[in-house]
Design a protein around this motif. Structure first.
Motif: not given
Length: 192
Positions: A27-31, A70-73, A86-90
């Motif tokens: 769920n996060w773009f930067n591993q 969500i806060d980071r986004v 994958d936003v639904d998986s959040l």
């Protein structure tokens, strides 16, 4: 009391570390950020546990993780296609997203992308600036050298065209239902 919270943390939270890392990786773009985010989540979990131990530690852990992402986004104003897929998986506190659900999400993103590409150029540009870049109507108007009212018309038209193509018109839209033909609007009252 501190020792009991540390014991609780090892016993109830750390056992979920592998699932948490998988969740963050999906769920996060930067591993490269995953380990730092994991650490921030653990800090928040410990701070919350010092106030009151949660009844469901696993749900609490993943709830904290979801809120932190969500806060980071919001803070970084990141709009990455991988994140949108994958936003639904959040909103789900499960270890794995089923292959079917992942495939469905990707298909929806691809369909939206194709429809977006078929928008009239100015509508596409305005919708992109507003919804992806997060610009205000005033900023878009300044950037494009057009009136704010024109920006609003393009935005409304673009979103209506997308919604109509995705969900149908419901009989009262100024747009034509689209299947495989190009995304075309019936002449609007404003002639744009």
């Amino acid at each position: 009391m501190q020792a009991s919270i540390e014991d609780w943390f090892r016993r109830e939270i750390l056992i979920h570390e592998a699932a948490l890392v998988r969740f963050l990786s999906r769920n996060w773009f930067n591993q490269n950020d995953v380990q730092d985010i994991r650490h921030d989540i653990y800090v928040r979990v410990l701070e919350g546990a010092e106030r009151q131990l949660p009844h469901s530690p696993r749900a609490f852990l993943f709830g904290v993780a979801r809120h932190l992402l969500i806060d980071r986004v919001r803070r970084e104003r990141i709009v990455a296609i991988d994140l949108l897929e994958d936003v639904d998986s959040l909103n789900v506190l499960i270890d794995e997203v089923s292959p079917e659900r992942r495939a469905t999400g990707r298909e929806q993103v691809q369909r939206l992308s194709k429809l977006f590409d078929r928008l009239p150029p100015r509508c596409r540009e305005v919708v992109w600036m507003k919804r992806v870049e997060g610009l205000s109507q005033k900023q878009i108007a300044e950037r494009l050298g057009i009136a704010e009212a024109t920006v609003e018309r393009h935005l409304v038209r673009g979103i209506a065209l997308l919604a109509n193509a995705l969900y149908g018109s419901g009989g009262h839209s100024s747009t034509k239902r689209v299947t495989d033909e190009p995304l075309i609007a019936v002449e609007s009252r404003h002639g744009e």
